[in-house]
Design a protein around this motif. Sequence first.
Motif, PDB file in Angstrom:
ATOM      1  N   VAL B  58       0.892  -1.125  -0.083  1.00  0.00           N
ATOM      2  CA  VAL B  58       0.012  -0.012  -0.255  1.00  0.00           C
ATOM      3  C   VAL B  58       0.813   1.055   0.075  1.00  0.00           C
ATOM      4  O   VAL B  58       1.808   1.415   0.778  1.00  0.00           O
ATOM      5  CB  VAL B  58      -0.984   0.175   1.389  1.00  0.00           C
ATOM      6  CG1 VAL B  58      -1.882   1.219   1.312  1.00  0.00           C
ATOM      7  CG2 VAL B  58      -1.863  -1.100   1.333  1.00  0.00           C
ATOM      8  N   HIS B  59       0.537   2.089  -0.734  1.00  0.00           N
ATOM      9  CA  HIS B  59       1.435   3.329  -1.005  1.00  0.00           C
ATOM     10  C   HIS B  59       0.387   4.716  -1.012  1.00  0.00           C
ATOM     11  O   HIS B  59      -0.795   4.391  -1.179  1.00  0.00           O
ATOM     12  CB  HIS B  59       1.974   3.534  -2.336  1.00  0.00           C
ATOM     13  CG  HIS B  59       3.076   2.317  -2.723  1.00  0.00           C
ATOM     14  ND1 HIS B  59       3.010   1.756  -4.156  1.00  0.00           N
ATOM     15  CD2 HIS B  59       3.822   1.355  -1.972  1.00  0.00           C
ATOM     16  CE1 HIS B  59       3.770   0.796  -4.046  1.00  0.00           C
ATOM     17  NE2 HIS B  59       4.132   0.438  -2.954  1.00  0.00           N
ATOM     18  N   TRP B  63       2.422   6.832  -5.885  1.00  0.00           N
ATOM     19  CA  TRP B  63       3.911   6.635  -5.610  1.00  0.00           C
ATOM     20  C   TRP B  63       4.706   5.675  -6.307  1.00  0.00           C
ATOM     21  O   TRP B  63       5.658   5.882  -6.755  1.00  0.00           O
ATOM     22  CB  TRP B  63       3.813   6.257  -4.079  1.00  0.00           C
ATOM     23  CG  TRP B  63       5.277   6.401  -3.613  1.00  0.00           C
ATOM     24  CD1 TRP B  63       6.072   7.284  -2.906  1.00  0.00           C
ATOM     25  CD2 TRP B  63       6.180   5.173  -3.397  1.00  0.00           C
ATOM     26  NE1 TRP B  63       7.337   7.003  -2.392  1.00  0.00           N
ATOM     27  CE2 TRP B  63       7.247   5.648  -2.900  1.00  0.00           C
ATOM     28  CE3 TRP B  63       6.141   3.922  -3.818  1.00  0.00           C
ATOM     29  CZ2 TRP B  63       8.524   4.885  -2.865  1.00  0.00           C
ATOM     30  CZ3 TRP B  63       7.347   3.220  -3.673  1.00  0.00           C
ATOM     31  CH2 TRP B  63       8.350   3.526  -2.962  1.00  0.00           C
ATOM     32  N   GLN B  64       3.754   4.646  -6.703  1.00  0.00           N
ATOM     33  CA  GLN B  64       4.651   3.707  -7.601  1.00  0.00           C
ATOM     34  C   GLN B  64       5.008   4.345  -8.782  1.00  0.00           C
ATOM     35  O   GLN B  64       6.492   3.976  -9.259  1.00  0.00           O
ATOM     36  CB  GLN B  64       3.810   2.392  -7.705  1.00  0.00           C
ATOM     37  CG  GLN B  64       4.434   1.250  -8.524  1.00  0.00           C
ATOM     38  CD  GLN B  64       5.405   0.466  -7.954  1.00  0.00           C
ATOM     39  OE1 GLN B  64       5.492   0.588  -6.510  1.00  0.00           O
ATOM     40  NE2 GLN B  64       6.459   0.123  -8.591  1.00  0.00           N
ATOM     41  N   ALA B  65       4.376   5.083  -9.608  1.00  0.00           N
ATOM     42  CA  ALA B  65       4.663   5.613 -10.940  1.00  0.00           C
ATOM     43  C   ALA B  65       5.825   6.862 -10.547  1.00  0.00           C
ATOM     44  O   ALA B  65       6.510   6.844 -11.379  1.00  0.00           O
ATOM     45  CB  ALA B  65       3.373   6.069 -11.460  1.00  0.00           C
ATOM     46  N   ALA B 237      -8.719   7.520  -3.182  1.00  0.00           N
ATOM     47  CA  ALA B 237      -8.565   8.699  -3.609  1.00  0.00           C
ATOM     48  C   ALA B 237      -7.073   9.223  -3.128  1.00  0.00           C
ATOM     49  O   ALA B 237      -6.404   9.852  -3.764  1.00  0.00           O
ATOM     50  CB  ALA B 237      -9.387   9.622  -3.213  1.00  0.00           C
ATOM     51  N   THR B 238      -6.640   8.567  -1.848  1.00  0.00           N
ATOM     52  CA  THR B 238      -5.363   8.967  -1.479  1.00  0.00           C
ATOM     53  C   THR B 238      -4.356   7.761  -1.400  1.00  0.00           C
ATOM     54  O   THR B 238      -3.149   8.058  -1.167  1.00  0.00           O
ATOM     55  CB  THR B 238      -5.429   9.510   0.123  1.00  0.00           C
ATOM     56  OG1 THR B 238      -5.893   8.696   0.961  1.00  0.00           O
ATOM     57  CG2 THR B 238      -6.301  10.544   0.130  1.00  0.00           C
ATOM     58  N   LEU B 239      -4.931   6.569  -1.465  1.00  0.00           N
ATOM     59  CA  LEU B 239      -4.011   5.424  -1.477  1.00  0.00           C
ATOM     60  C   LEU B 239      -4.080   4.451  -2.625  1.00  0.00           C
ATOM     61  O   LEU B 239      -4.844   4.637  -3.567  1.00  0.00           O
ATOM     62  CB  LEU B 239      -4.356   4.504  -0.043  1.00  0.00           C
ATOM     63  CG  LEU B 239      -4.303   5.327   0.938  1.00  0.00           C
ATOM     64  CD1 LEU B 239      -4.820   4.462   2.169  1.00  0.00           C
ATOM     65  CD2 LEU B 239      -2.996   5.554   1.504  1.00  0.00           C
ATOM     66  N   GLU B 240      -2.876   3.724  -2.627  1.00  0.00           N
ATOM     67  CA  GLU B 240      -2.979   2.725  -3.883  1.00  0.00           C
ATOM     68  C   GLU B 240      -2.593   1.282  -3.236  1.00  0.00           C
ATOM     69  O   GLU B 240      -1.717   1.414  -2.365  1.00  0.00           O
ATOM     70  CB  GLU B 240      -1.961   3.221  -5.098  1.00  0.00           C
ATOM     71  CG  GLU B 240      -0.554   3.148  -4.741  1.00  0.00           C
ATOM     72  CD  GLU B 240       0.247   3.552  -5.828  1.00  0.00           C
ATOM     73  OE1 GLU B 240      -0.295   4.151  -6.808  1.00  0.00           O
ATOM     74  OE2 GLU B 240       1.491   3.445  -5.710  1.00  0.00           O
ATOM     75  N   ALA B 241      -3.323   0.401  -3.704  1.00  0.00           N
ATOM     76  CA  ALA B 241      -2.738  -1.146  -3.515  1.00  0.00           C
ATOM     77  C   ALA B 241      -2.304  -1.732  -4.681  1.00  0.00           C
ATOM     78  O   ALA B 241      -3.070  -2.000  -5.771  1.00  0.00           O
ATOM     79  CB  ALA B 241      -4.100  -1.687  -2.325  1.00  0.00           C
ATOM     80  N   LEU B 242      -1.228  -2.488  -4.593  1.00  0.00           N
ATOM     81  CA  LEU B 242      -0.537  -3.021  -5.632  1.00  0.00           C
ATOM     82  C   LEU B 242      -0.186  -4.508  -5.492  1.00  0.00           C
ATOM     83  O   LEU B 242       0.592  -4.498  -4.597  1.00  0.00           O
ATOM     84  CB  LEU B 242       0.448  -2.129  -6.292  1.00  0.00           C
ATOM     85  CG  LEU B 242       0.056  -0.793  -6.925  1.00  0.00           C
ATOM     86  CD1 LEU B 242       1.180   0.004  -7.187  1.00  0.00           C
ATOM     87  CD2 LEU B 242      -0.922  -0.975  -8.146  1.00  0.00           C
ATOM     88  N   GLY B 243      -0.405  -5.482  -6.353  1.00  0.00           N
ATOM     89  CA  GLY B 243       0.284  -6.799  -6.205  1.00  0.00           C
ATOM     90  C   GLY B 243       1.603  -6.719  -6.636  1.00  0.00           C
ATOM     91  O   GLY B 243       2.016  -5.852  -7.160  1.00  0.00           O
ATOM     92  N   TRP B 244       2.249  -7.908  -6.274  1.00  0.00           N
ATOM     93  CA  TRP B 244       3.623  -7.792  -6.373  1.00  0.00           C
ATOM     94  C   TRP B 244       4.097  -7.666  -8.056  1.00  0.00           C
ATOM     95  O   TRP B 244       4.972  -7.268  -8.566  1.00  0.00           O
ATOM     96  CB  TRP B 244       4.454  -8.972  -5.971  1.00  0.00           C
ATOM     97  CG  TRP B 244       3.959 -10.492  -6.665  1.00  0.00           C
ATOM     98  CD1 TRP B 244       3.166 -11.191  -6.072  1.00  0.00           C
ATOM     99  CD2 TRP B 244       4.464 -11.129  -8.072  1.00  0.00           C
ATOM    100  NE1 TRP B 244       2.734 -12.232  -6.822  1.00  0.00           N
ATOM    101  CE2 TRP B 244       3.733 -12.142  -7.803  1.00  0.00           C
ATOM    102  CE3 TRP B 244       5.458 -10.683  -8.795  1.00  0.00           C
ATOM    103  CZ2 TRP B 244       4.020 -12.917  -8.952  1.00  0.00           C
ATOM    104  CZ3 TRP B 244       5.851 -11.409 -10.016  1.00  0.00           C
ATOM    105  CH2 TRP B 244       5.064 -12.553 -10.028  1.00  0.00           C
TER     106      TRP B 244
END
Lengths: 267, 401
Positions: B58-59, B63-65, B237-244
Amino acid sequence: MLRRNMTAFPLVLVLVSSSAQAAEKPPPDVPPCPSGQEKPDIAALVRRTQQMLEGASSVATMSMSIRTKAWSRKLKMKVWTRGRDYALIRVLEGGPRETGLMTLKREKQLWNYLPQAGRVMKLPSGMMGDSWMGSDFTNDDLVKGSSLADDYDAKVLEILRREASEAWRVELTPKKDAAVVWGRVELVVDRKTCLPLEQVFFDEDGKQARRMAFGDFKRVGWRDFPARMVVTPADSARETAVVYEEIEFDTPVADDTFSLRRLEAGR
Amino acid sequence: MLRLAWRNLWRNPRRTLVTLSALVLGTGAIVGLHSYSETAYGELNRILTTQFVGHLQVHGRGWQADPELGNTVRNPVAVETTLADRLPGATSTRRVLGSGLAGTRASSAGVAVLGLEPDRDPLLSVVRGAALDGTSPRQIAVGTGVAEMLEVEPGAELVLVGQAADGSVANDRYTVRAVVDAGSGEMNGSAVFLRIADAQEFFGLGDGVHQIVVRLPTREEDVSGPVAALRSALDVATLEALGWSEIMPEFKGMIDEKRKGSQWIDIVVFVIAALGVFNAMTMATFERTREFGVMASVGTRRSRILGLVVTEALLQGAIGFALGAGIATALVLGAGSIHIGGLTQGMDVMGIRLPTVLELHLQPSALRNAAVVSLLTVLAGGLLPALRASRLQPAEATRSV
């Protein structure tokens, strides 16, 4: 506010006042401005520009404002230089962790004094082109590591005609073996007054990296010195502006200003 | 008919054995290779998910991009509560990721600065010194490569300088507590590690963290279910959850690519085995032309002759598969684990240390692939001769020798 240094030492005072006599006229080794010429002596023009911007030594107080989309901040600092080999920057006012921060250049080496850590750190060689403390100025800009006149070959690319004025667009390409940060630099100089208007910096791949604009020219001795310099990098929405509050050229700077031991003591 | 087919197979045992051996080799190769490669992918995935990346993260949104220092998960406790609620059994750790210069009076180098929870995060293994503890402030662990570069050992002092989230100059002084292995040569050569509270203070992040690394109690590669479950409960809206696989798409791509490659190997094995079976069965029907003619002339229906030949093929397929799979299983289980350290030599692929020991497991998918390939092989190899046999003219066929 710009003012000439009035040092307390009488001997220096004599020197300063004697040079002040001739202050309004440039010294003989400064090439005259080739006003309006179609094909000026370009090497001389670049040397004149450089001598305009730098002295054999200098002491300056300036404020630096950095603006990015996430934050903006302002630092007040003092810079001492002697030739190309010695320079010291000291942050006079800034955030709580950066007031008292110093950068020292001695010959080819750079150190930072970090006030929160209370320690000196040597910077890796090859950091001259890196950002100075998160600004858009490089270490090289601030400690005057390279010389436009000595490290680059110059040629006039074209004469730019603007509304009220004309300017030479000069291309500077690094000489072989010159230890410079950029792949190429363009310098725009007013054709009548010989004042530098802007500099555009290109990286090794020929891509534009940043632009530095000069403005707010003030009379300092014989010089017309740009008291405001604004740097905008090509690829991000940010900007760093430096405003000189005081600058003196060719004044004596004490030897121990550039001493590593003094830096380590944090003074 | 099965008994008839069985008897027919052993009328020319040599030829049947040739066909069978082609099938056994094919099946064995497929089962063995698949088990080996799937075990290797599984192991890489385990390393990836248990160490640096986790199963999911979770970011702060985006953030990931674009990993900007100021873009954080501002309330990690709330996210952790959601995690415990939606993904029971999952564990999580917080991390801060920044960069700076680490150095001493004599030298310095650009480094990644990673803040983590030393008591909960399994990322670091101590090479020299003692593990970071969760409470003593201003301790730092350095990767083995960084230690070598800066010539620091446990007990030494290290200064960090960088830029804080508000743009100001972050700088502080730390004591080296450990030289660590962070699981990849890249990390060891470029990263230093702080207690997360120290990193938050250094970068001026308050309570914010950059990553909440989640590990699930599973060896499943596909984590899209848990990711979706978490997403539905988070404030996207404020967070992202990404799989590996979204965090390391290159790694996922590499494994997909290799799997595609091994499908081609299956096809090649299949073609070779099918040619062998086809050859043997064509010969067999030729030799038995007279027999089929007799069968037809005594009134055996064509479909029955077709069925007989196909049954023979299927029987061979079944035997070949059983033997091949049996031998491969015995080999895989017998080998147990193999040391591939000599081959991998601590090499990294995309920042993941290649394992030195593989615990081989029989992969169900490998057995399934081999079964499909065996079936297709015998059908392709057996059907044409069978059709030919069923279409013989009885009068002509009985005359042939």
